[in-house]
Write a protein that holds these residues in place. Sequence first.
Motif: not given
Lengths: 364, 142
Positions: A39, B48-49, B53, B77, B104, B107
């Motif tokens: 992240s 999402q990956s 974020d 993101s 978030e 995610n």
Amino acid sequence: MADTPSIPLLTTPLTEEHIALGARMVGFAGYSMPVQYQSVIAESKAVREGAGMFDVSHMARLILTGDKVLEYLEWITSNDVSKLTDGKGQYSLLPNSQGGTVDDIIVYRITENEFRMVVNASNHAKDVSHITNLNTFAVEIQDVTNETAMIAVQGPKAKEVLAKMSDQPETISLADLFDVVHCKIAEIECFAPCSGYTGEDGFELICASDKAASLWKALLGAGVAPCGLGSRDVLRVEAGLPLYGHELDDDRSPLEAGLGWVISKTKSFVGSEPINQVRAEGAKTKLVGVQLEGKRLPLAGMEVRVDGKAVGVISSGIYSPLLEKGAAFAFVASETKLGVSCVVEMRGKEEPGTLVNKRFFKRA
Amino acid sequence: MLPKQCLGLLWYPGKVVNIPSELKYTKSHEWVKIEGDTAVIGITDHAQSELGDVVFVDLPSPGRIVQAEESFGTVESVKTVSDLYAPIAGEVLEVNDMLGAQSELVNSDPYGNGWLLKIKIADGTSLDGLLSAEGYEASLDN
């Protein structure tokens, strides 16, 4: 940074480590590099709160030797190289003869006759060609990029962690910005300048390429978080630091990017005349920060308006985990004042913000 | 071996992409859950990956009619801005208000609390164009 998909990407001595950690790899300056591990936000926070590390082996490393190396560097770089003492480095520029920027660089003085230079990966070939063409000083230019690796360890806990892993804990702990430490970290010989690109304390460890994986693993074992290029970009924007290709290029005066402080006012160097002329007349634009009220992601090229009038264009934009808001750099007309409200045209909507000093983050 | 806890950063080992078998999917990485004449829509775990974020989600207001494959919003993101496409035609009934403050969730829980919107499926809409979980998984390999 044109990626050429037809040419296979270069790897660094740490590429396998990144893949083993599950990093998302992207093409950057011809190299396959980790953009993130898990992240961007978590990695940015790791560097602001603890210690993180970046593989920056793609950046080019040069060793310059010769009797006239100081004279040569005074001619080809903008900063006052004569101010450097042994074991000290400085941020500087390679200007071109038109007063634009070939690259932004770091110059380290080892001894009177030996200096080192670290330059951007994206400009590697251009820089080597540029400085070779200007080498009428019989300086030997050795490109050690492939024989070495470079890991930037950054964050408020970076020094403490490295000191514990080092044979010279005191020198590490007491090092000032741009001091060069020659030490062993986890038994591995490192050339370690106290510098970085995040606004945090830390070191950039340069070691032999065949030792890089061991050093990386030792740092991981010490709890240093692996961080990718995504968080590196976030952290450098928060710290107000320019990126070549965004805030600096061959055509724009570095004075517009606010880099007058690394340009000598006293010496004569490549491009000093046009630069001095801009300095005397005043640059047309200046680089400012744009702090947005919302979380939307500002992107380079978006227009910035004050009172309904276009005043400039965004050069770099991020979501800042520190501010929990969008943040950007913009080149705006020189007369534009800081502290005023602005809007950024984002995908058809005007997002409100404020023009601020570009250093969003200052280390306590 | 990876340390469980890095300085300032929780470290989780990489996880396998999750594609629940009970949902329908699009090639543009939206998922659809059919509940009677209502469709709940979100983006997939894979999406999402890939995005990283999520910091902002721009969604249409309830009442808006969307056409299949129409771009109806964006997910922003830290790395990129991505368009959202309507998997099927219908009227927007509700959008996920939690995402305003907690984007978030897209995610952390893409198939649960990270849902994006609910639409009332337009009469006579065929669901044949949607992919099964196997079909979507196969599309990821291409």
